[in-house]
Scaffold this motif. Structure first.
Motif, PDB file in Angstrom:
ATOM      1  N   ASP A 530      -2.953  -7.380  -8.757  1.00  0.00           N
ATOM      2  CA  ASP A 530      -3.512  -6.423  -9.706  1.00  0.00           C
ATOM      3  C   ASP A 530      -3.055  -6.846 -11.096  1.00  0.00           C
ATOM      4  O   ASP A 530      -1.861  -6.959 -11.362  1.00  0.00           O
ATOM      5  CB  ASP A 530      -3.019  -5.004  -9.395  1.00  0.00           C
ATOM      6  N   LEU A 561      -1.349  -5.386  -5.027  1.00  0.00           N
ATOM      7  CA  LEU A 561      -1.842  -4.053  -4.715  1.00  0.00           C
ATOM      8  C   LEU A 561      -2.633  -4.092  -3.422  1.00  0.00           C
ATOM      9  O   LEU A 561      -3.588  -4.870  -3.283  1.00  0.00           O
ATOM     10  CB  LEU A 561      -2.729  -3.530  -5.848  1.00  0.00           C
ATOM     11  N   GLU A 563      -4.941  -1.529  -1.406  1.00  0.00           N
ATOM     12  CA  GLU A 563      -5.604  -0.272  -1.729  1.00  0.00           C
ATOM     13  C   GLU A 563      -6.733   0.011  -0.751  1.00  0.00           C
ATOM     14  O   GLU A 563      -7.495  -0.872  -0.359  1.00  0.00           O
ATOM     15  CB  GLU A 563      -6.159  -0.327  -3.155  1.00  0.00           C
ATOM     16  N   LYS A 565      -9.852   2.874  -0.621  1.00  0.00           N
ATOM     17  CA  LYS A 565     -10.488   3.883  -1.466  1.00  0.00           C
ATOM     18  C   LYS A 565     -11.816   4.329  -0.868  1.00  0.00           C
ATOM     19  O   LYS A 565     -12.585   3.519  -0.335  1.00  0.00           O
ATOM     20  CB  LYS A 565     -10.739   3.329  -2.875  1.00  0.00           C
ATOM     21  N   ASP A 583      -7.671   7.941  -2.474  1.00  0.00           N
ATOM     22  CA  ASP A 583      -7.185   6.602  -2.801  1.00  0.00           C
ATOM     23  C   ASP A 583      -5.765   6.425  -2.272  1.00  0.00           C
ATOM     24  O   ASP A 583      -4.865   7.199  -2.616  1.00  0.00           O
ATOM     25  CB  ASP A 583      -7.210   6.419  -4.314  1.00  0.00           C
ATOM     26  N   LYS A 585      -2.691   3.717  -2.242  1.00  0.00           N
ATOM     27  CA  LYS A 585      -2.275   2.515  -2.967  1.00  0.00           C
ATOM     28  C   LYS A 585      -0.821   2.179  -2.656  1.00  0.00           C
ATOM     29  O   LYS A 585       0.036   3.066  -2.673  1.00  0.00           O
ATOM     30  CB  LYS A 585      -2.445   2.721  -4.479  1.00  0.00           C
ATOM     31  N   GLN A 586      -0.586   0.877  -2.405  1.00  0.00           N
ATOM     32  CA  GLN A 586       0.768   0.373  -2.198  1.00  0.00           C
ATOM     33  C   GLN A 586       0.987  -0.821  -3.129  1.00  0.00           C
ATOM     34  O   GLN A 586       0.295  -1.825  -3.022  1.00  0.00           O
ATOM     35  CB  GLN A 586       0.968  -0.089  -0.751  1.00  0.00           C
ATOM     36  N   TYR A 587       1.952  -0.671  -4.051  1.00  0.00           N
ATOM     37  CA  TYR A 587       2.249  -1.737  -5.012  1.00  0.00           C
ATOM     38  C   TYR A 587       3.459  -2.543  -4.552  1.00  0.00           C
ATOM     39  O   TYR A 587       4.388  -2.007  -3.942  1.00  0.00           O
ATOM     40  CB  TYR A 587       2.532  -1.144  -6.390  1.00  0.00           C
ATOM     41  N   HIS A 608       4.328   3.669  -2.915  1.00  0.00           N
ATOM     42  CA  HIS A 608       3.173   3.956  -2.047  1.00  0.00           C
ATOM     43  C   HIS A 608       2.737   5.393  -2.298  1.00  0.00           C
ATOM     44  O   HIS A 608       3.541   6.322  -2.204  1.00  0.00           O
ATOM     45  CB  HIS A 608       3.574   3.757  -0.581  1.00  0.00           C
TER      46      HIS A 608
END
Length: 831
Positions: A530, A561, A563, A565, A583, A585-587, A608
């Protein structure tokens, strides 16, 4: 005595017979650029001295000269004098027995200097004042309502075509028959390449203002796009000379009938003529100053109502507009009752040269005619009662499938031979497989995508890339197209980095449940790097060219990232829309950002989250250009308002955070009369909860020397984070401004602008402590205001812009190592 009398009678009869046998030379006088006929032009013999003027349709009849050879002189104000030596034999060929006779095409020139001569009583200025005083009684928009049948024809020609050279090109040899359609205008060969026709019923009501266009027929070979059909209709192509400003491409020009016209134009009364027992004045106007957004031209004015009967505008060569070599704008008005002059025909001809005046360009010709005009008719209001919004365009069923027999009778004006050839040629081309092959490859190079049956490959510009983390990276994209389905599009890609030896990718799908108004369902799974904030018209961070434009000494921040969605979008005809989103999301920060392990304080899976959001957006009368699946906004007539609420839910799919977010913005691009355009965006937001930096508001920074309208130029990405913020973004494009007073910059068509970007933000103690992790260099404004001011030069060589940006606040300014001033470049294409 008797014989002398007889001889005199015989001689008289002989001379009379000789005069009676003198032939009548006839012809038509036209404008060489617009091909419009010129009324009341002077035609006379140079030696014989006899002459006449053309009628209101540009036709003239003139007895042949009594000399064996004489020169025909044709003149009209604003045009070069036309000279044609004519012998007795030539005169016979131009006589009545061989219509239409002489075709005289007049070339334009600058209006004579005597146009601006001052008099004790300036009749031209007095006439202009009477026209302006009568505007409220002559403008068609004064009427309670009106309706008409509108026929629009748009033709696009390739200019300056060397057909012999093109025929010799190996790739073009299979299409040699196309070059048989080459015609000539102003001595320059042109090739008609595109033609479209639209027939519609148009309705207008004054109070409340409502408009409706019902397109009942549209013909464009090779294009089956409803949005194109609507854009080529009449809703957005009405030019009103009685208004103060005339829109031209993306600019607004000052009308010669503006109530401030005497500040911008010189006026001169040059002639008076009678047409059908009515007297008309001939008014000529020229710009007072060079470089302003003004026209030159003339008009015929009815002496009783002071209404315009015909208006001819052409673009002044000093006007600050790009790519336009010549332009003609003509409107004709007819008396439809004892007092109402109504528009019955308008024509627009423009020579466009993207590469410069001497290079190959295009000629665009638009002709609109108006029939079955009705005014102050109760049925018009009843028809407009069916509108769902104030301005509505509807395309009737089967409008794009009308037979040729329908068009033969429905056209207001027949097609010319070269226009008929366009349809024949395009029909032949569309049947050639090789033409489709060429089209696909041109589309692949221009857009990045290549279609093969139901599949779509690309974009090619993302196929190869290199960066510090992944090393050399290859990416392969595959998707479906409209041949697979007209309701569902599937897409995905796989990428492999030879440096980190990881496979990344994405899979997404869009389901168009309804097209107008739009109703869609979108789903996506992505596991890739990302790059933070990305904005429309920005050079993306994964573009190989962006590496060369990066500011020195600023490391690239890498974060992965993963993700999932799901998004539901619903829009209504009035421009109001709702977007519902779920959504997950896990960074995973990888380089030059705090590590994921640093945020394990609350347990669970760090960085997360699962969040749901609802976004309300209102863009009244927004217009779009759209294809089968996607669309691009062409702007709205009113400010665009957006409000979004986001709820983070802990425990869903092992998410780790509970929070609420509220944000909103209002933006618009508006015209400031003669002072250009102003874009503004005012925004604000607040986050409730203690969160890592990935879920707070990250102020948009710019790490490239390429200017980004939507980011702050003098700080970096991931530099400022906030949980409460507000800001404004202003850009005022003045136009040529002060540059018009300097001959060099006026000729170069440079343009002025200024920008201002402000940001206010703060970060709570809890979020400050939570994000003070090893390796973090995050900052907060802590309630202070950040301000950047800029100016520069736009339209350099018609494509480039240079921005000079100063950091003004907060004070004191940062140490010498930080950016206080910067110079940025960008690429712009605008008229």
């Amino acid at each position: 005595m008797i014989w002398r009398t007889v001889m005199a009678v015989v001689l008289l009869l002989t001379v009379s017979a000789g005069h009676a046998q003198r032939l009548i030379v006839k012809g038509i006088i036209k404008d060489e650029h617009s091909d419009e006929r010129i009324p009341f032009a002077s035609a006379r013999w140079a030696v014989a001295g006899t002459g006449t003027i053309s009628d209101s349709a540009g036709r003239f009849r003139l007895a042949e000269s009594d000399r064996s050879v004489d020169t025909l002189i044709v003149s009209y104000v604003g045009y070069k004098i036309f000279l044609l030596p004519v012998s007795r034999e030539m005169a016979h060929s131009f006589a009545d027995k061989s219509p239409p006779g002489i075709i005289v095409t007049l070339q334009r020139s600058q209006y004579a200097a005597d146009v601006v001569v001052k008099r004790t009583v300036d009749k031209g200025l007095l006439l202009w004042r009477k026209i302006v005083r009568r505007r409220p009684f002559n403008d068609r928009y004064r009427l309670n309502n009106f309706a008409y049948e509108l026929y629009n024809r748009l033709e696009l020609d390739l200019n300056d075509v060397n057909k012999d050279r093109l025929r010799s090109k190996r790739l073009l040899r299979p299409f040699a028959f196309v070059f048989d359609n080459v015609d000539t205008l102003q001595g320059v060969p042109f090739l008609p390449v595109y033609l479209t026709e639209t027939l519609s019923d148009y309705f207008y009501q004054k109070r409340p203002v409502r408009k409706r266009e019902a397109i009942k027929a549209s013909k464009t070979l090779g294009i089956d796009n409803p949005s194109v059909t609507q854009l080529l209709g009449g809703m957005d192509q009405n030019v009103d000379f009685y208004s103060n400003y005339i829109p031209l491409f993306t600019k607004r020009f000052i009308s010669p009938l503006s109530d401030r016209g005497d500040y911008y134009y010189h006026y001169k009364l040059v002639d008076t003529q009678w047409i059908n027992s009515r007297r008309f004045f001939h008014l000529v106007f020229t710009p007072q100053r060079k470089g302003e957004s003004t026209f030159e031209g003339d008009c015929w004015v009815h002496d009783t109502t002071f209404a315009i009967q015909k208006m001819n505008l052409r673009l002044n060569r000093e006007a600050n507009i790009n790519f336009i070599n010549e332009l003609s704008l003509i409107q004709q008005f007819s008396l439809i009752n004892d007092s109402t002059w109504f528009l019955t025909r308008d024509k627009f001809v423009v020579n466009i040269s993207p590469l410069g005046g001497s290079k190959v360009g295009f000629i665009g010709r638009k002709t609109a005619t108006y029939r079955n005009i009705r005014i102050d008719d109760p049925n018009v209001s009843r028809t407009l009662d069916s509108n769902r919004i104030r301005e509505e365009i509807v395309t009737r069923a089967g409008a794009r499938d009308r037979a040729d027999s329908f068009w033969a009778s429905a056209r207001h004006e027949p097609l010319s031979p070269h226009q008929q050839a366009v349809y024949t040629t395009m029909d032949s081309l569309l049947k050639m497989p090789l033409f489709h092959t060429y089209t696909e490859w041109v589309n692949f190079i221009g857009t990045g995508y290549y279609d093969a049956g139901p599949w779509e490959f690309g974009p090619w510009y993302n196929a190869i890339y290199s960066n510090q983390l992944q090393g050399f990276r290859l990416r392969f994209d595959l998707g479906t197209n409209r041949n697979f389905s007209k309701k569902v599009i599937l897409h995905g890609y796989l990428a492999y980095g030879f440096g980190d030896r990881r496979v990344r990718g994405e899979a997404d799908a869009l389901w168009v449940l309804h097209r107008d108004p739009r109703f869609t369902l979108y789903g996506m799974y992505r596991n890739d790097l990302d790059y933070g904030q990305q904005y429309y018209d920005e050079i993306t961070s994964d573009n190989i060219f962006a590496i060369a434009l990066r500011k020195s000494g600023i490391p690239i921040k890498f974060i992965n990232l993963e993700e999932k969605k799901l998004e539901l979008f619903k829009e209504w005809h009035n421009g109001f829309s709702v977007t519902l989103t779920g959504d997950d999301k896990q960074y995973d920060p990888l380089l030059h950002l705090p590590s994921k392990a640093s945020f394990g304080k609350f347990g669970g899976d760090p960085l997360h989250t699962f969040e749901t959001s609802i976004r309300f957006r209102w863009a009244y009368l927004e217009k779009f250009f759209q294809n089968t699946f996607y669309r691009r906004s062409l702007g709205a007539k009113y400010p665009v308002v957006s409000i979004k609420y986001t709820r983070g839910i802990k425990g869903v799919l092992n998410s780790n955070y509970e929070y609420n977010k509220l944000s909103g913005s209002i933006s618009d691009l508006t015209t400031i009369q003669t002072f250009g355009t102003l874009y503004y965006n005012v925004f604000a937001g607040k986050t409730y909860g203690t969160l890592p930096f990935t879920f707070l508001d990250v102020a948009p920074g710019n790490e490239l020397y390429y200017y980004n309208q939507y980011a702050f130029s003098l700080f970096n990405k991931w530099q400022y984070i906030h949980d409460k913020y507000g800001g404004a973004n202003l850009e005022h494009n003045v136009g040529n401004g002060l540059f018009r007073f300097i001959p060099l910059t006026r000729r170069l068509k440079w343009r002025q602008f200024w920008t201002a970007k402000a940001l206010w933000g703060s970060l709570s103690r809890e979020n400050t402590a939570y994000n003070s992790q090893p390796g973090s260099n995050f900052q907060s404004l802590n309630g202070r205001t950040y301000l950047e001011l800029g100016t520069g030069v736009d339209n350099i060589f018609r494509f480039f812009r240079v921005d000079c940006i100063w950091r003004i606040l907060p004070q004191p300014l940062p140490a010498e190592g930080a950016e206080r001033f910067g110079v940025f470049g960008s690429f712009r294409v605008a008229f």
